[in-house]
Scaffold this motif. Sequence first.
Motif, PDB file in Angstrom:
ATOM      1  N   THR A 243     -93.341 -28.420  38.761  1.00 33.86           N
ATOM      2  CA  THR A 243     -94.564 -29.198  38.583  1.00 33.86           C
ATOM      3  C   THR A 243     -94.396 -30.160  37.410  1.00 33.86           C
ATOM      4  OG1 THR A 243     -95.510 -27.513  37.130  1.00 33.86           O
ATOM      5  CG2 THR A 243     -95.960 -27.310  39.489  1.00 33.86           C
TER       6      THR A 243
ATOM      7  N   GLY B  61     -96.340 -30.386  43.647  1.00 38.59           N
ATOM      8  CA  GLY B  61     -95.078 -30.574  42.960  1.00 38.59           C
ATOM      9  C   GLY B  61     -93.948 -30.618  43.963  1.00 38.59           C
TER      10      GLY B  61
ATOM     11  N   ARG C 147     -88.138 -34.001  38.450  1.00 41.29           N
ATOM     12  CA  ARG C 147     -89.339 -34.808  38.193  1.00 41.29           C
ATOM     13  C   ARG C 147     -89.037 -36.298  38.089  1.00 41.29           C
ATOM     14  NH1 ARG C 147     -90.177 -31.148  33.592  1.00 41.29           N
ATOM     15  NH2 ARG C 147     -91.371 -29.329  34.312  1.00 41.29           N
TER      16      ARG C 147
ATOM     17  N   ARG D   2     -91.225 -32.174  49.213  1.00 42.29           N
ATOM     18  CA  ARG D   2     -92.478 -32.637  48.626  1.00 42.29           C
ATOM     19  C   ARG D   2     -93.460 -32.977  49.742  1.00 42.29           C
ATOM     20  NH1 ARG D   2     -89.978 -37.020  44.358  1.00 42.29           N
ATOM     21  NH2 ARG D   2     -89.235 -35.511  42.801  1.00 42.29           N
TER      22      ARG D   2
END
Length: 207
Positions: free
Chosen positions: A115, A149, A172, A204
């Motif tokens: 996340t 996430g 990320r 995702r």
Amino acid sequence: FETAMTVEGYQARVEDRAEVIDLGPAVRVLIVADGVGGRSGGEAAAERALGFLRGAITSEAAVRTPRALGRLLARADAAVLADADAGETTCVVVAVSARGVAGASVGDSEAWIVTADGYHDLTAGQQRKPVLGSGGAEPVPFRSGPLRGTLLVGSDGLFKYADADAICGAVRDAPLGAAPERLVGLVRLRSGALWDDVSILLCRAGP
């Protein structure tokens, strides 16, 4: 759901296997199997486990609950054991749908949800031994809510040699399609070699 993947070997014979099974636009199943090294049959075991699951997962009903996925891995254990050419293998199988994330695992391959401010190790409670092909594997089911996430599923060739913060940063900070190579880069030696086979799957929610 959008997915990305890579499998890279540290030598000619690659004992990792990874696959995404598409059960429709709203259901994806991610599988990683890592044949146990140091003994014969690891590659065949990973291939046999993946082949069994590929044949067994033909509808959403087969992967609806963590318990169902755990039963599939127990059956995969028997299938690998029955193959005279196969040794043993880890395995993680994760189904992602609008209802949430359901999965089960055996061994030391892992599944995380990364996340914006951390990660959740879905496989934290898994049994590392015995693995598939032993005849005594104990799959551990897991569950999470709707995916928020990025789901990361991979072999220990990633998780054993890369720092958790670096893994999360690579996930990320990159577009989904670029993230697998960034993750492999975390464990690549200056020579370009790897410590171990590396398999990586990412998922995702789509736009």
